[in-house]
Enzyme design. Sequence first.
Site, PDB file in Angstrom:
ATOM      1  N   ASP A   1      -2.770  -2.199 -30.175  1.00 26.13           N
ATOM      2  CA  ASP A   1      -3.319  -2.667 -31.448  1.00 26.13           C
ATOM      3  C   ASP A   1      -4.822  -2.824 -31.201  1.00 26.13           C
ATOM      4  OD1 ASP A   1      -3.437  -3.635 -34.074  1.00 26.13           O
ATOM      5  OD2 ASP A   1      -3.275  -5.704 -33.380  1.00 26.13           O
TER       6      ASP A   1
ATOM      7  N   GLU B   1      -3.938  -9.529 -22.316  1.00 26.80           N
ATOM      8  CA  GLU B   1      -5.112  -9.835 -23.137  1.00 26.80           C
ATOM      9  C   GLU B   1      -6.358  -9.640 -22.279  1.00 26.80           C
ATOM     10  OE1 GLU B   1      -7.955 -10.434 -25.614  1.00 26.80           O
ATOM     11  OE2 GLU B   1      -5.867 -10.147 -26.240  1.00 26.80           O
TER      12      GLU B   1
ATOM     13  N   ASP C   1      -8.511  -5.768 -17.756  1.00 29.80           N
ATOM     14  CA  ASP C   1      -9.124  -4.664 -18.478  1.00 29.80           C
ATOM     15  C   ASP C   1      -8.133  -3.498 -18.525  1.00 29.80           C
ATOM     16  OD1 ASP C   1     -10.929  -2.003 -18.343  1.00 29.80           O
ATOM     17  OD2 ASP C   1     -12.049  -3.599 -19.364  1.00 29.80           O
TER      18      ASP C   1
ATOM     19  N   CYS D   1      -6.416  -2.405 -37.813  1.00 31.98           N
ATOM     20  CA  CYS D   1      -6.493  -3.010 -39.151  1.00 31.98           C
ATOM     21  C   CYS D   1      -7.747  -2.471 -39.839  1.00 31.98           C
ATOM     22  CB  CYS D   1      -6.477  -4.534 -39.095  1.00 31.98           C
ATOM     23  SG  CYS D   1      -7.731  -5.273 -38.049  1.00 31.98           S
TER      24      CYS D   1
END
Length: 468
Positions: free
Chosen positions: A180, A136, A163, A233
Amino acid sequence: MNNNAHFPAGFIQSLQQAPGFNADTFTETHQQNHAPTSVRINPSKEITLNNTQPVPWCRNGYYLQSRPSFTFDPLFHAGCYYVQEASSMFIDHIIQYIYNKENGPYRVLDLCAAPGGKSTLISSALGDEDLLVANEIIKTRVPILTDNLNRWGRSNVVVSNNDPKAFSRLKGFFDIIVVDAPCSGSGMFRKDPDAMNEWSEENVTLCQQRQERILADVYPALAEDGYLIYSTCSYSYEEDEAVLDWLCEEFDMESIQIPLQTEWGIVESRSAGHKAWGYRFYPDKVKGEGLFAACLRKRESSGEVHVHKNKNQPKPNYKEIDLLKPLVNDAAGMYFFKLNDDWLAINKSLREELETLQQYLYIKKSGVRLGKLAGKELIPDHEFAQSLLINKESFLQTELTYDQAIAYLRKDNFDLDTINKGWSLMKYQGQVLGWAKLLPNRMNNYYPKEIRIISQAQATQPSEGGAE
């Protein structure tokens, strides 16, 4: 009044050429605002779900008839299932298609992993010899990712906070990389109408640029013949098929066609330039929210990172390790190591991979944190309680009623009718919630305060629509 008025200016017009887009049915679906609720069960902590329908593209995914209060379901806190939007579960179908245990073990990176939906999904798809690195980028989102993976219980997991550029030094290390990517978020408009306030054509362009930068940064870490799974998304062509064309143009990548069943309602698309395969989820066509996903194979080598063998490690304290072994399932297959005062364990076959990652990444979790030894007694960590590593027969076990379980998850102390003394696994319907220290006729609650239930709403036992 225009029935598109509730969408951002220019949004519907921008999608007119998007593959499979139908403005009328798309708009009507958003006006109905009936977003389905879906969960994915943890196959390692099996439970029975009532009144459900399977998500057709995910082995462990189910639609619920109604949305219960997951906060007040102890089985949710025990890591028995994850509440995940059904379209996102398509990543499981892609992994099932490209994953071949005979070619393993696999090293898999989930690059943009928080809060952990795709990481727990990937974890369920992998074998014990495989490695999952869940990364993350945003530091404040790492704790929720770590908590969710702790609940899931697997020991072959590393969580990092880096990063994407940091991974370029791990040349050819990963067999599968899942990106994602941060996006303009239009696929979440029905579920999160506030996302509409952030959307603009300018933001779509900025997101596309960011997506390409992230992919370019992480590309060297993918092995030759390794797979990149890319998803957003967003419905915007610029963030979806156009990015596939960019990948094929800039790098030696081959598009992989993923088999579908027509009745699923997923739109199969092809990019304009390189005819790369993409998969679009529209809420007027599938029982789920908006998603785009694609899979590509890398056809060139970026070199190989040297797998690190740390020959200067201090000699293990075998006496302490011998105290830990009876507490751990498959102790012979685990590598025990110390971090400050804490003992941790990870699959022995992954030791060199872990030592390599430690040279390049900022690691927040590796394997399972067992706890601290005080003399011959382990002061156990919460992570150990919920892991699949724990040998439950080595500890006291206390089964709680529903009301007791909720009190425990609030980190309340309550009376227990017990004569037992010592560390006990606190369980609900056979599933472990965490630790308590039992004393005659009372207990000390060791549930972590950071993840306790803080909602003051009235707890009610989950209905037939939820997990039981």
